[in-house]
Design an enzyme around this catalytic site. Structure first.
Site, PDB file in Angstrom:
ATOM      1  N   LYS A 142       0.767  -1.192   0.380  1.00  0.00           N
ATOM      2  CA  LYS A 142       0.139   0.248   0.071  1.00  0.00           C
ATOM      3  C   LYS A 142       0.939   1.722   0.095  1.00  0.00           C
ATOM      4  O   LYS A 142       0.374   1.829   1.090  1.00  0.00           O
ATOM      5  CB  LYS A 142      -1.039   0.552   1.158  1.00  0.00           C
ATOM      6  CG  LYS A 142      -1.930  -1.452   0.933  1.00  0.00           C
ATOM      7  CD  LYS A 142      -2.619  -1.359   2.633  1.00  0.00           C
ATOM      8  CE  LYS A 142      -1.755  -1.770   3.811  1.00  0.00           C
ATOM      9  NZ  LYS A 142      -3.286  -1.930   5.279  1.00  0.00           N
ATOM     10  N   ASP A 190      -5.269  -5.140  11.318  1.00  0.00           N
ATOM     11  CA  ASP A 190      -6.433  -4.664  10.960  1.00  0.00           C
ATOM     12  C   ASP A 190      -7.744  -5.851  10.988  1.00  0.00           C
ATOM     13  O   ASP A 190      -8.846  -5.535  10.875  1.00  0.00           O
ATOM     14  CB  ASP A 190      -6.462  -4.004   9.641  1.00  0.00           C
ATOM     15  CG  ASP A 190      -6.150  -3.967   8.703  1.00  0.00           C
ATOM     16  OD1 ASP A 190      -5.932  -4.942   8.338  1.00  0.00           O
ATOM     17  OD2 ASP A 190      -6.603  -3.100   7.778  1.00  0.00           O
TER      18      ASP A 190
HETATM   19  C1  BGC Z   1      -1.981  -5.826   4.296  1.00  0.00           C
HETATM   20  C2  BGC Z   1      -3.067  -6.974   4.834  1.00  0.00           C
HETATM   21  C3  BGC Z   1      -3.449  -5.271   5.669  1.00  0.00           C
HETATM   22  C4  BGC Z   1      -5.042  -4.918   4.213  1.00  0.00           C
HETATM   23  C5  BGC Z   1      -5.760  -4.234   4.869  1.00  0.00           C
HETATM   24  C6  BGC Z   1      -2.708  -5.069   3.054  1.00  0.00           C
HETATM   25  O1  BGC Z   1      -1.776  -4.434   1.961  1.00  0.00           O
HETATM   26  O2  BGC Z   1      -1.023  -6.837   3.224  1.00  0.00           O
HETATM   27  O3  BGC Z   1      -1.984  -7.344   6.311  1.00  0.00           O
HETATM   28  O4  BGC Z   1      -5.143  -6.274   5.785  1.00  0.00           O
HETATM   29  O5  BGC Z   1      -3.428  -4.114   3.369  1.00  0.00           O
HETATM   30  O6  BGC Z   1      -5.188  -2.834   5.158  1.00  0.00           O
END
Ligand code: BGC
Length: 478
Positions: free
Chosen positions: A176, A211
């Protein structure tokens, strides 16, 4: 405050007629084909998803990582007390004070902090110093002083981590848009605890929570039939309750329950591109992202990326002189320049003149000439990208439901994230996908009950810290 809130999400208004020139119509048809997932295809994707889940439960280092969370068993509803939660990995950094009052009741106070792009991609020590400062100023702002006792904090860290205890783990990768150096292979709890210790901030990081795990817990606090927590937001992922006997790779020794929450990390599903309908526009996004060839499923279904996929499609139409008379703008030419929130506005737009769509294109994106046909083409593209995302999301939910046999008994699934909360008809499109995936279950949407789990990362982390504190009191070595 209850964990569920009533919400009014706008409905997406789909258009079927573009009224364009033959070349425009032909290109739109091609785009429709590339993004459409038929019921049969959706079933094929779901089956592959399910077999990848099983692989992840059987062995380490599989594409869907299926990480045991060390959160054993279920909540009792008796969890009470004041806890801090730290939430890193969504749009903002948040510090939350949660007062758990039992049986789904709680109050929260929180402050958001913006994490700059340079902190997101710099040295991880700078990030943790910043976080420690934020926690320190939060304690001062809310006058929190627990005397000699440390305040227990649940750390919602929304990135892939291989956990080894409820408050220990090693970071696997960033996602992200985060890409700090010095973090991979390290324990996020130790990095945070060290930064807090240096600044003498009296906080004990007692739980490390994804989360999705937090979302599951916060939903379960008021709805005991909850068996999954899902995020459809900036990124995407899911957690669900699995039987220990199905976690064949488990080497963590005896547990106090025969069930454990699994953090799936399903954003990486089909990185091998065996089954997903990856288009050239998805490939362009992936290639230009900071994590190419990773998180391909996440990139097709999450808020951070949908606008960028749509932008790539629109730019190809511009280049073929099939849109905006062949003219783009600085905004539309910039990576991430077409925000997913624009798609929400455009999808909700209705009426013949598509005024809102026109406004987004001419005012927010500064496109010099926008015709009604242009507006209809753009709306159709948003519809295709948004619908595909929701249908793929349905495949993931169906995979979880099949694996946990929750269709027969019925279950609640708590979902959080901006896409689920705000994107027009996202939920209805998921429900339509589920209807297609369970043709023999006429009331599938009553059996798999989706619902908004507000603030899973705050309340869920507090619940996890509460569980961890109880465990630590029972076993001082934890
Ligand atoms: C992460 C996860 C997370 C999800 C939602 C993903 O990019 O790898 O760990 O739960 O985003 O936030």
């Amino acid at each position: 405050m209850a964990s569920q809130t009533q919400r009014k999400v706008p409905v997406a208004h789909t258009i079927t007629t573009i009224g364009g020139t033959p070349p425009q119509e032909a290109m739109v048809d091609k785009i429709v084909k590339a993004f459409t997932i038929t019921p049969e295809y959706l079933e094929e994707i779901t089956q592959h998803f399910l077999s990848e889940m099983k692989k992840g439960l059987n062995e380490e280092d599989q594409t869907i990582a299926m990480i045991p969370s060390f959160v054993e068993g279920r909540l009792t509803g008796e969890e009470v007390g004041q806890f801090l939660a730290l939430d890193l990995g969504g749009t903002n950094l948040r510090v939350v004070l949660v007062d758990l009052q039992g049986r789904g009741n709680f109050t929260t106070k929180s402050t958001k902090y913006k994490v700059s792009d340079s902190l997101k991609t710099g040295d991880v020590k700078d990030l943790y110093n910043f976080i420690a400062d934020c926690i320190d100023s939060f304690l001062t702002e809310h006058n929190l002083d627990y005397g000699t006792a440390d305040i227990h904090l649940g750390y919602t860290f929304s990135f892939p981590v291989y956990q080894s205890k409820i408050n220990r783990g090693l970071q696997k990768q960033w996602t992200k848009g985060f890409n700090c150096s010095g973090a991979i292979g390290k324990d996020p709890v130790i990095l945070l605890q060290d930064a807090l210790a240096k600044k003498h901030v009296p906080v004990l990081v007692s739980a490390l929570v994804n989360d999705t795990v937090g979302t599951l817990l916060s939903n379960a606090y008021s709805k005991p039939d909850t068996n999954a927590g899902i995020i459809f937001g900036t990124g995407s992922n899911g957690a669900y309750i699995e039987k220990m006997s199905n976690i064949k790779k488990w080497k963590g020794g005896p547990t106090s329950s025969d069930e454990m929450i699994i953090n799936m990390e399903f954003g990486a599903f089909d990185n091998e591109r065996v089954v997903l309908p990856v288009t050239p526009w998805d490939n362009k996004l992936d290639r230009e992202s900071i994590n190419p060839h990773k998180q391909i499923f996440e990139k097709m279904i999450s808020g951070m990326y949908l606008g960028e996929i749509a932008r790539n499609v629109l730019l190809e139409l511009v280049d073929r002189t099939l849109l905006f008379e062949g003219y783009s703008s600085k905004e539309l030419n910039s990576q991430w320049g077409f925000e997913t929130t624009y798609m929400s506005t455009i999808e909700a737009d209705q009426g013949d003149s598509l005024k809102e769509t026109h406004r987004v294109l001419s005012s927010s994106l500064n496109i010099p000439k926008v015709s009604e046909v242009d507006c209809r083409i753009v709306k159709r593209v948003c519809d295709l990208v948004g619908t595909r995302a929701a249908r793929l999301a349905a495949a993931a939910i169906a995979g979880i439901a099949r694996q946990s046999s929750s269709v027969q008994n019925g279950c609640d699934i708590g979902i959080d994230g901006s896409l689920y909360e705000f994107y027009p008809s996202f939920e209805q499109r998921i429900e339509q996908g589920l209807v297609e995936l369970f043709p023999d279950v006429p009331d599938i949407n009553k059996r798999i009950r989706l619902g908004l789990a507000k603030d899973g990362s705050g309340v869920g982390a507090a619940l996890c810290a509460c569980v961890a504190k109880k465990m630590a009191e029972r076993r001082p070595s934890v």
